[in-house]
Design a protein around this motif. Structure first.
Motif: not given
Ligand SMILES: Cc1cc2nc3c(=O)[nH]c(=O)nc-3n(C[C@H](O)[C@H](O)[C@H](O)COP(=O)(O)O)c2cc1C
Length: 223
Positions: A1-7, A29-37, A152-155
């Motif tokens: 899934m790419n970002v556009s499809t997730a959105i 999910i949380l580990e990846q979401a933490k890359r949020a700016p 980030n978590i939602m996507l």
């Protein structure tokens, strides 16, 4: 899934299957979401996740309280500005009307609307509940950072075939949430989030909310 499809496929899901979500998925999910700016890389977010018996017990606790306090404990922050003005007022109204139309609840049927709203406090049947809080000393910029972390978590949830619903409805239960989850006293609860697998048969999940056209929210110059 790419970002556009997730959105494109993210929507606020308000009926979930009971199918559990593995702990490893939430951790990923949380580990990846933490890359949020975040401004200055403050990472000003704190998230509490509940599942299984912990979630069942928590929902039961709130269900008990709802009997004597149907409106909750009051909020620590205004969920909407007072006297919401246009165009926001109409957007909010339309969103509510469209939501209740999916389940054929009429405008005047206040009781049925309240009953539907109360499903917030069961996380719409989701097997995972998240709560987001932030240090009280933080300002509006850090609250924006928290929002980016939540998005980030939602996507990322979409990437795992999962859906979510952010829930500011929990703001009225901030004391109960803080106490039950041992959220530090110097933190303020922002909102909850239901997470799980969407019930594809539930009419309420057919709602696809509208968005204003680009011209209403974007100004482009020099292109
Ligand atoms: C911070 C936040 C809090 C929200 N709180 C609730 C809530 O308590 N209950 C609910 O049913 N939906 C809640 N929503 C969902 C919004 O109503 C929804 O995002 C909006 O109508 C747009 O629809 P969509 O998410 O399906 O695109 C919340 C959304 C956000 C971003």
């Amino acid at each position: 899934m790419n970002v556009s499809t997730a959105i494109d496929t993210r929507m606020s899901c308000r009926a979930f299957l009971a199918t559990p979500v593995p702990r490893a998925t939430i951790v990923q999910i949380l580990e990846q979401a933490k890359r949020a700016p975040s401004g200055g890389n403050l990472q000003p977010w704190l998230v509490h996740a509940l599942a299984g018996q912990a979630l069942t017990d928590f929902v039961a606790l709130v269900r008990d309280k709802l009997r004597s306090q149907p409106l909750g404990e009051g909020t620590e922050y205004p969920v909407y500005p007072p006297n919401l003005h246009e165009p926001y007022r109409s957007r909010r109204f339309k969103c509510g009307e469209d939501l209740y139309a999916t389940i054929r609840i009429a405008r005047e049927d206040k009781r049925a609307r309240l009953q539907q709203f109360a499903h917030n406090y069961e996380f719409f049947g989701a097997p995972v509940a998240l709560f987001f809080s932030i240090d009280r000393r933080m300002g509006i910029d850090q609250w924006a950072d928290l929002g980016m972390f939540m998005q980030n978590i939602m996507l990322l949830a979409r990437e795992h075939g999962l859906h979510t619903c952010a829930q500011e409805a929990w703001a009225v239960w901030h004391k109960t949430v803080a106490q039950a989850l041992s959220i530090p006293a110097d933190h303020m609860l922002f909102c909850g989030m239901a997470l799980g697998y969407r019930d594809e048969t539930a009419p309420i999940n057919t709602l696809r909310t509208e968005r204003a056209p680009l011209e209403e929210f974007a100004v482009l110059r020099g292109f």
